[in-house]
Design a protein around this motif. Structure first.
Motif, PDB file in Angstrom:
ATOM      1  N   ASP A 238       0.829  -1.211   0.000  1.00  0.00           N
ATOM      2  CA  ASP A 238       0.000   0.000   0.000  1.00  0.00           C
ATOM      3  C   ASP A 238       0.862   1.258   0.000  1.00  0.00           C
ATOM      4  O   ASP A 238       0.547   2.244  -0.683  1.00  0.00           O
ATOM      5  N   LYS A 239       1.965   1.227   0.735  1.00  0.00           N
ATOM      6  CA  LYS A 239       2.870   2.372   0.773  1.00  0.00           C
ATOM      7  C   LYS A 239       3.516   2.595  -0.591  1.00  0.00           C
ATOM      8  O   LYS A 239       3.664   3.735  -1.048  1.00  0.00           O
ATOM      9  N   THR A 240       3.882   1.511  -1.244  1.00  0.00           N
ATOM     10  CA  THR A 240       4.480   1.606  -2.585  1.00  0.00           C
ATOM     11  C   THR A 240       3.502   2.230  -3.573  1.00  0.00           C
ATOM     12  O   THR A 240       3.878   3.100  -4.368  1.00  0.00           O
ATOM     13  N   MET A 244       3.880   5.783  -5.725  1.00  0.00           N
ATOM     14  CA  MET A 244       3.743   5.888  -7.184  1.00  0.00           C
ATOM     15  C   MET A 244       2.693   6.937  -7.551  1.00  0.00           C
ATOM     16  O   MET A 244       2.890   7.739  -8.478  1.00  0.00           O
ATOM     17  N   GLU A 245       1.581   6.935  -6.841  1.00  0.00           N
ATOM     18  CA  GLU A 245       0.531   7.923  -7.103  1.00  0.00           C
ATOM     19  C   GLU A 245       1.042   9.335  -6.839  1.00  0.00           C
ATOM     20  O   GLU A 245       0.786  10.263  -7.628  1.00  0.00           O
ATOM     21  N   HIS A 246       1.794   9.501  -5.741  1.00  0.00           N
ATOM     22  CA  HIS A 246       2.342  10.808  -5.384  1.00  0.00           C
ATOM     23  C   HIS A 246       3.341  11.291  -6.436  1.00  0.00           C
ATOM     24  O   HIS A 246       3.322  12.468  -6.826  1.00  0.00           O
ATOM     25  N   TYR A 247       4.197  10.399  -6.899  1.00  0.00           N
ATOM     26  CA  TYR A 247       5.179  10.763  -7.928  1.00  0.00           C
ATOM     27  C   TYR A 247       4.467  11.242  -9.199  1.00  0.00           C
ATOM     28  O   TYR A 247       4.843  12.254  -9.802  1.00  0.00           O
ATOM     29  N   TYR A 248       3.436  10.527  -9.601  1.00  0.00           N
ATOM     30  CA  TYR A 248       2.682  10.904 -10.803  1.00  0.00           C
ATOM     31  C   TYR A 248       2.002  12.261 -10.615  1.00  0.00           C
ATOM     32  O   TYR A 248       2.029  13.121 -11.508  1.00  0.00           O
ATOM     33  N   ASN A 249       1.401  12.475  -9.472  1.00  0.00           N
ATOM     34  CA  ASN A 249       0.713  13.744  -9.212  1.00  0.00           C
ATOM     35  C   ASN A 249       1.687  14.924  -9.175  1.00  0.00           C
ATOM     36  O   ASN A 249       1.340  16.042  -9.567  1.00  0.00           O
ATOM     37  N   GLU A 250       2.910  14.682  -8.697  1.00  0.00           N
ATOM     38  CA  GLU A 250       3.913  15.739  -8.596  1.00  0.00           C
ATOM     39  C   GLU A 250       4.572  16.066  -9.928  1.00  0.00           C
ATOM     40  O   GLU A 250       4.907  17.220 -10.198  1.00  0.00           O
ATOM     41  N   THR A 251       4.801  15.045 -10.752  1.00  0.00           N
ATOM     42  CA  THR A 251       5.591  15.235 -11.974  1.00  0.00           C
ATOM     43  C   THR A 251       4.806  15.079 -13.264  1.00  0.00           C
ATOM     44  O   THR A 251       5.231  15.584 -14.314  1.00  0.00           O
ATOM     45  N   GLY A 252       3.709  14.361 -13.217  1.00  0.00           N
ATOM     46  CA  GLY A 252       2.968  14.065 -14.438  1.00  0.00           C
ATOM     47  C   GLY A 252       3.585  12.913 -15.224  1.00  0.00           C
ATOM     48  O   GLY A 252       3.082  12.533 -16.295  1.00  0.00           O
ATOM     49  N   ASP A 278      -5.035  -0.639 -15.350  1.00  0.00           N
ATOM     50  CA  ASP A 278      -5.923   0.510 -15.586  1.00  0.00           C
ATOM     51  C   ASP A 278      -5.523   1.738 -14.759  1.00  0.00           C
ATOM     52  O   ASP A 278      -6.265   2.728 -14.727  1.00  0.00           O
ATOM     53  N   LYS A 279      -4.366   1.694 -14.123  1.00  0.00           N
ATOM     54  CA  LYS A 279      -3.921   2.821 -13.291  1.00  0.00           C
ATOM     55  C   LYS A 279      -3.272   3.888 -14.181  1.00  0.00           C
ATOM     56  O   LYS A 279      -2.363   3.595 -14.959  1.00  0.00           O
ATOM     57  N   LYS A 280      -3.719   5.132 -14.040  1.00  0.00           N
ATOM     58  CA  LYS A 280      -3.239   6.203 -14.917  1.00  0.00           C
ATOM     59  C   LYS A 280      -1.778   6.537 -14.706  1.00  0.00           C
ATOM     60  O   LYS A 280      -1.133   7.123 -15.585  1.00  0.00           O
ATOM     61  N   TYR A 281      -1.230   6.165 -13.552  1.00  0.00           N
ATOM     62  CA  TYR A 281       0.167   6.488 -13.271  1.00  0.00           C
ATOM     63  C   TYR A 281       1.134   5.423 -13.809  1.00  0.00           C
ATOM     64  O   TYR A 281       2.347   5.548 -13.661  1.00  0.00           O
TER      65      TYR A 281
END
Length: 363
Positions: A238-240, A244-252, A278-281
């Protein structure tokens, strides 16, 4: 040309050895502390020799190619573009030095996980765990890291790189990697940066640096989902995912998942594809890295019939899957059950309770 790697690339291990590439980690050409300048060494006749001759160090790579698996040789030929390759060839033909275009390095074996298919050679966190495997012949490797002088030598060649690849250990667990990336921002910010990471944590400082390198690509090592991931990597799934979600939101930037196929996840690869497809990141998921050593959990231990049946299923269901031919275990008396017993105790739960096919094989 046998392989283009020696003409464009250097590999530096956390012990400071310069190797032909990651496929030959124990075939050392020189130690970085023994040379004055990496670029001069790269243009020395010794590298030209390796560019034209197949050596013992290449045998393993060629065997893997024959078995149908990806190697660094095949990857660099398929996926890497060197815009100045022809100019470099012309320069070399008249005796001129050329920059190193691809650098792959590991600053240390500092890591925050004890993956089941790993050892203390690549993860210092494995040192205590390796002691439990002493009776199985496991070697305990020390903490290894490059000196500040060696890092300065790396910084001098950053200007000419098309690609730089950071490995570990865990790159984000060793802050000295940030020093090199900061220097890269100054001298060559358009360089393509590949970071192979377990994505357990990216600090705010690291995130800030990455944002200044627009051609950064993260390759996340994901070998299972939920409890299977937690057992294999001694991490937190879950932390991983949140990282990954945070990295995508920060950098695109999207992330490529790379899965190491082993005995431990051989029956559960489809779970990874189903969860992340199906994950956008996520950019894509690649299943092409195989454990081939028995002690580290080669899936060939399952036997030819079971192995080939599962391969056949994956060829119909998995995308970006590179199968490996079954290899008869070189030690027919090898008993891998002790590995399960030690790791189950260390993890605090039994992987076999989550993978019935493995439990059947174990029993």
């Amino acid at each position: 040309m046998i392989c283009k790697v020696p003409s464009v690339s250097l590999n530096i291990s956390s012990q400071g050895y310069i190797n032909l590439c990651c496929e030959a980690p124990f075939y050392h050409i020189k130690h970085i502390d023994e040379i004055d300048d990496l670029e001069s060494f790269f243009n020395f006749s010794v590298m030209d020799y390796y560019n034209k001759n197949k050596e013992d160090s290449c045998v393993k790579c060629l065997e893997k190619i024959d078995a149908g698996t990806e190697t660094f040789k095949t990857r660099i030929e398929k996926y890497f573009v060197f815009p100045r390759e022809n100019l470099d060839k012309k320069a070399r033909s008249v005796g001129m030095n050329v920059p190193i275009r691809h650098l792959e390095f590991t600053l240390s074996n500092i890591c925050n996980q004890t993956c089941a298919m790993c050892s203390s050679f690549y993860s210092n966190k494995w040192q205590e765990l390796d002691k439990k495997f002493i009776n199985a012949g496991r070697k305990i490797h020390p903490l290894t890291k490059l000196s500040d002088t060696a890092i300065s030598k790396i910084e001098k060649i950053l200007y000419g790189l098309d690609y730089i690849e950071l490995k570990g250990g865990e790159p984000f667990a060793d802050i000295k990697n940030f020093r090199i990336l900061k220097k890269l921002v100054e001298v060559n910010p358009k360089c393509t940066v590949h970071i192979i990471t377990n994505m357990q944590r990216i600090t705010p400082e690291a995130m800030s640096i990455i944002k200044q390198l627009p051609n950064t690509k993260l390759f996340a090592s994901i070998d299972g989902t939920h409890k299977i991931y937690d057992w294999i990597r001694d991490g937190n799934f879950d932390k991983t995912v949140k990282t990954m979600e945070h990295y995508y939101n920060e950098t695109g930037n999207t992330i490529q998942i790379g899965t190491t196929i082993s005995l431990y996840n051989f029956f559960n690869l489809l779970d990874i594809q189903d969860y992340f497809s199906d994950k956008k990141y996520i950019h894509n998921i690649v299943f092409d890295n195989w454990v081939q050593n028995l002690a580290n959990g080669a899936p060939d231990l399952l036997g030819k019939e079971v192995y080939n049946e599962q391969i056949s299923k994956y060829q119909k269901t998995l995308k970006n899957f590179t199968p490996k031919k079954y290899t008869i275990p070189y030690d027919k008396n090898y008993n891998h059950k002790i590995n399960f017993d030690i790791l189950n105790k260390h993890r605090g739960f039994n992987l076999l309770d989550h993978v019935p096919q493995l439990k059947e094989w174990y029993n």
